[in-house]
Design a protein around this motif. Structure first.
Motif: not given
Length: 217
Positions: A73-74, A78-84
């Motif tokens: 899950k982590g 990772e990439e979606p959270l970087l985009n946010i």
């Protein structure tokens, strides 16, 4: 050896490139990574420094965590959270470095960063975390000590003096996205360096380290 200036900060380290996950694991085994810092400091609830020493000396194989649900899950988040984070800070130039950094001053210290933000005035390291908790607990005002030590380790390796930990936190009531700013603390850094130097001497001399326990997590 790399000497780069980003945002006015001179970063001194060696960049180690890898082409596969196996190569990355081999690099990690050759030194101390960020997730090892809290173990060596006696502030990790899952592993002792003696077990880590057995892994680093080849007496015991490291557990394969790649199939663990939390790890999968982590990695996916990772990439979606970087985009946010990019959307939250459009003036930040955020990149994900696909290299391992090795400290020039302490060559046994390694770092893999989730991201680096080049802003107008400074360089900021980025660490992404996902957590599932019963209640916010320590996350309400601060981050767990084991994550603080991981980031402090990264600061020592890279020379970056400010990090943002961006956390996706789930509990039974809701989901939160929180940014935590962590700044370099010289005294804490020196204490961690001494602990890691002592541990790595134990690895090189095949001398079993003392176990350091803590009851506060």
């Amino acid at each position: 050896m790399e000497f780069k200036e980003i945002g006015g900060v001179m970063l001194q380290y060696t960049e180690i490139k890898y082409n596969s996950e196996r190569e990355w694991h081999n690099i990690r085994a050759s030194g101390i990574g960020g997730s090892d810092a809290s173990i060596i400091f006696g502030k990790n609830p899952w592993k002792t420094s003696r077990k880590l020493w057995r892994e680093k000396t080849g007496l015991e194989e490291s557990e394969d965590l790649s199939e663990k649900e939390a790890i999968i899950k982590g990695n996916m988040m990772e990439e979606p959270l970087l985009n946010i984070l990019r959307a939250r800070h459009p003036d930040w130039k955020i990149k994900k470095p696909n290299v391992t950094y090795k400290s020039n001053e302490y060559p046994f210290m390694l770092a893999n960063l989730d991201g680096i933000a080049d802003t107008e005035n400074e360089v900021i390291g980025i660490e992404i975390k996902t957590a599932t908790v019963r209640g916010l607990g320590i996350w309400k005002e601060d981050i767990p000590i084991y994550y603080y030590l991981q980031i402090l380790h990264y600061m020592i390796v890279t020379g970056i003096r400010k990090f943002v930990l961006f956390a996706y936190i789930e509990n039974f009531e809701n989901t939160l996205l929180k940014e935590y700013v962590i700044k370099y603390d010289h005294d804490d850094a020196q204490a961690l360096i001494e602990k890691e130097k002592t541990f790595w001497e134990c690895v090189e001399t095949k001398t079993q380290p003392e176990i350091e326990y803590t009851l506060e997590f």
